[in-house]
Design an enzyme around this catalytic site. Sequence first.
Site: not given
Length: 304
Positions: A153, A246
Amino acid sequence: MKKEISFFLFHCEVEKKLSQKTLKAYETDLRQFDEFLKKDDISTITKEDLKSYLGMLTKHASRTMKRKVATLKTFFSFLEFEESIENNPFHKVRIKIKLDKLLPKILSISEINSILKHAYFEKESIQLLDSYQYKEAIRNIAVLELLLATGIRVSELCSLKKENIGDNFETIRILGKGNKERNIPITNKATKEALKNNYKSFKTIIDASSFFFINRFGNPLSTQSVRLLVKKYALKASIRRNITPHVFRHSFATLLLEEDVDIRYIQHFLGHSSINVTQMYAHVNEKKKTALLTIKNPRNFVNF
């Protein structure tokens, strides 16, 4: 209501130790609710007030609406537990929000190749090897390589510290959501080399701050900087879709799934607490479905 909101946010920060990102989302949602109702006494809020607010929320995407409702439910449950209110209006309201099934966007192998090619070409085109521009290009490559090789992430990448990286850059230890740790091997030679080069370029600052990715001011790289970095190289690669960090994470998971990696391993790599979250990648695996049916379709084995 402002006093109760501050009380709740203090509880979330000090007692529940929630992340700053979660606290900011809670505050935004509750301030919006306060501005909409404009009531000084929170005990006078009724189910009709909630229904009116929920009607206003329908202009938002279903996921945003679901989050805002969840924030309010948590807020009123807290006030009820603390006996700040006698009656929780949510007990009298039934809410069912149907989420849109949004398939995650992914990058193809050719698009990933193009993004990396432009990042490496940029580095090679810089002649002043002791300039910050050259060091920045090295750092950018390391960021892109790590996003692709681990599915990390963006928040985890920006908070990564040198102490979280194993000997010879062969593993990284990621502190994910809920302070859960996971270790991911770094097996690709180019990724290892990119991480080593980043450390060599920023060694003095990294050793002083302990953060592995540093900006021009000697501070940890921000999530916004990484988003802009990814967007920059996507545009260089002539990719017109909105590419974010992402999307690299989604691509990492989907490409692993296409190579028959067990979904339980993918769950661990991504740091998902529930396999249900990881299951969404099964829905985007159209390439694998087509390949399987091309080879394995029972009709292929029927002679007539």
